[in-house]
Design a protein around this motif. Structure first.
Motif, mmCIF file in Angstrom:
data_model
loop_
_atom_site.group_PDB
_atom_site.id
_atom_site.type_symbol
_atom_site.label_atom_id
_atom_site.label_comp_id
_atom_site.label_asym_id
_atom_site.label_seq_id
_atom_site.Cartn_x
_atom_site.Cartn_y
_atom_site.Cartn_z
ATOM 1 N N ASP A 10 0.827 -1.209 0.000
ATOM 2 C CA ASP A 10 0.000 0.000 0.000
ATOM 3 C C ASP A 10 0.859 1.256 0.000
ATOM 4 O OD1 ASP A 10 0.870 -0.674 2.557
ATOM 5 O OD2 ASP A 10 -0.840 0.270 3.553
ATOM 6 N N PHE A 11 1.976 1.233 0.768
ATOM 7 C CA PHE A 11 2.862 2.379 0.788
ATOM 8 C C PHE A 11 3.635 2.495 -0.526
ATOM 9 C CE2 PHE A 11 2.564 1.980 5.528
ATOM 10 C CZ PHE A 11 1.914 3.188 5.713
ATOM 11 N N ALA A 13 2.512 1.819 -3.448
ATOM 12 C CA ALA A 13 1.605 2.456 -4.407
ATOM 13 C C ALA A 13 1.486 3.953 -4.131
ATOM 14 C CB ALA A 13 0.228 1.796 -4.346
ATOM 15 N N LYS A 14 1.413 4.322 -2.846
ATOM 16 C CA LYS A 14 1.319 5.736 -2.492
ATOM 17 C C LYS A 14 2.585 6.485 -2.891
ATOM 18 C CE LYS A 14 -1.826 5.098 1.418
ATOM 19 N NZ LYS A 14 -1.935 5.083 2.887
ATOM 20 N N ARG A 15 3.725 5.873 -2.629
ATOM 21 C CA ARG A 15 4.996 6.511 -2.972
ATOM 22 C C ARG A 15 5.161 6.641 -4.486
ATOM 23 N NH1 ARG A 15 8.988 6.915 0.866
ATOM 24 N NH2 ARG A 15 10.653 6.292 -0.554
ATOM 25 N N LYS A 16 4.743 5.626 -5.208
ATOM 26 C CA LYS A 16 4.816 5.686 -6.669
ATOM 27 C C LYS A 16 3.940 6.816 -7.202
ATOM 28 C CE LYS A 16 4.104 3.013 -10.875
ATOM 29 N NZ LYS A 16 3.615 1.747 -11.457
ATOM 30 N N GLN A 17 2.760 6.958 -6.636
ATOM 31 C CA GLN A 17 1.854 8.027 -7.055
ATOM 32 C C GLN A 17 2.453 9.399 -6.742
ATOM 33 O OE1 GLN A 17 -1.912 8.238 -4.925
ATOM 34 N NE2 GLN A 17 -2.961 8.938 -6.779
ATOM 35 N N LEU A 18 3.037 9.553 -5.551
ATOM 36 C CA LEU A 18 3.675 10.812 -5.177
ATOM 37 C C LEU A 18 4.847 11.120 -6.109
ATOM 38 C CD1 LEU A 18 3.715 10.505 -1.286
ATOM 39 C CD2 LEU A 18 2.467 12.222 -2.604
ATOM 40 N N ASP A 173 3.378 13.900 3.638
ATOM 41 C CA ASP A 173 3.968 12.658 4.123
ATOM 42 C C ASP A 173 4.497 11.861 2.937
ATOM 43 O OD1 ASP A 173 4.680 10.338 5.458
ATOM 44 O OD2 ASP A 173 2.717 9.986 6.347
ATOM 45 N N THR A 174 5.768 11.483 2.989
ATOM 46 C CA THR A 174 6.347 10.651 1.924
ATOM 47 C C THR A 174 6.176 9.156 2.212
ATOM 48 O OG1 THR A 174 8.500 10.661 3.008
ATOM 49 C CG2 THR A 174 8.104 12.376 1.334
ATOM 50 N N HIS A 175 5.599 8.822 3.343
ATOM 51 C CA HIS A 175 5.419 7.415 3.756
ATOM 52 C C HIS A 175 6.755 6.677 3.749
ATOM 53 C CE1 HIS A 175 1.150 8.206 3.421
ATOM 54 N NE2 HIS A 175 1.354 8.648 2.203
#
Length: 197
Positions: A10-11, A13-18, A173-175
């Motif tokens: 999940d992180f 995917a979030k980091r890739k999107q960011l 937040d960069t996670h």
């Protein structure tokens, strides 16, 4: 060598999107505007580097519309013959990078990503390392390109890590993941930030 596990799905995917969003935004900034932002950024960087007073400085060749620090580093070198600048070299895909001395005009073949690097020279361990940030947060964590090169490299170095980027890359937040290393300073066109992490 430290093993780096992949981020949780999940992180990841979030980091890739960011990362993708930050790159898209930065690359959409006109070159003339980026040059003006870089000039403001280097005016702030000048003060921090004067305070830190390194004899050796690592930096990165500009890639994908990152701040272009080459002229500033060349001027920093020219101001004192005892100073040394170095660029990273990727020798192996999952290994820490090495740094080799750079001076304007040194032969610079392209690496596997199409980024110029010094072809020869003894390894250098920079006192201060200027690290590009695609996205960054107030704790000093950054999002790079996802290869983990800087995290592996910083794990085995005694250096001051300074994130360098544009305010457009600032996020809440960069996670960060287990092996992510926070920057000790972040410099943008808005000024110098000491992370609170």
């Amino acid at each position: 060598m430290t093993a780096f596990s992949p981020p949780e799905p999940d992180f990841a995917a979030k980091r890739k999107q960011l990362r993708e969003h930050a790159l898209k935004q930065r690359q959409a900034v006109p070159a003339e505007r980026r040059a003006a932002l870089t000039e403001r950024l280097t005016s702030h960087l000048e003060g921090l580097i004067e305070t830190l007073a390194p004899r050796s400085l690592g930096f990165c060749w500009p890639y994908r519309a990152e701040p272009d620090l080459r002229a500033w580093v060349a001027a920093w070198l020219a101001a004192d013959a005892g100073r040394l600048a170095a660029l990273p070299v990727v020798s192996e895909r999952h290994a820490p990078m090495v740094f080799r001395r750079w001076v304007p005009g040194v032969p610079m073949p392209l690496d596997r990503h199409g980024i110029p690097h010094p072809a020869e020279g003894e390894p250098v361990s920079p006192d201060v390392l200027l690290i590009p940030v695609n996205a960054f947060d107030a704790r000093g964590y950054r999002i790079g390109y996802g290869g983990g090169y800087f995290d592996r490299t910083l794990a085995g170095m005694q250096t001051i890590a300074v994130g360098v980027g544009f305010e457009i890359g600032r996020v809440v937040d960069t996670h960060p993941q287990q092996y992510d290393r926070p920057m000790q300073w972040v410099v943008t066109e808005a000024g110098v930030m000491k992370p609170w992490a």
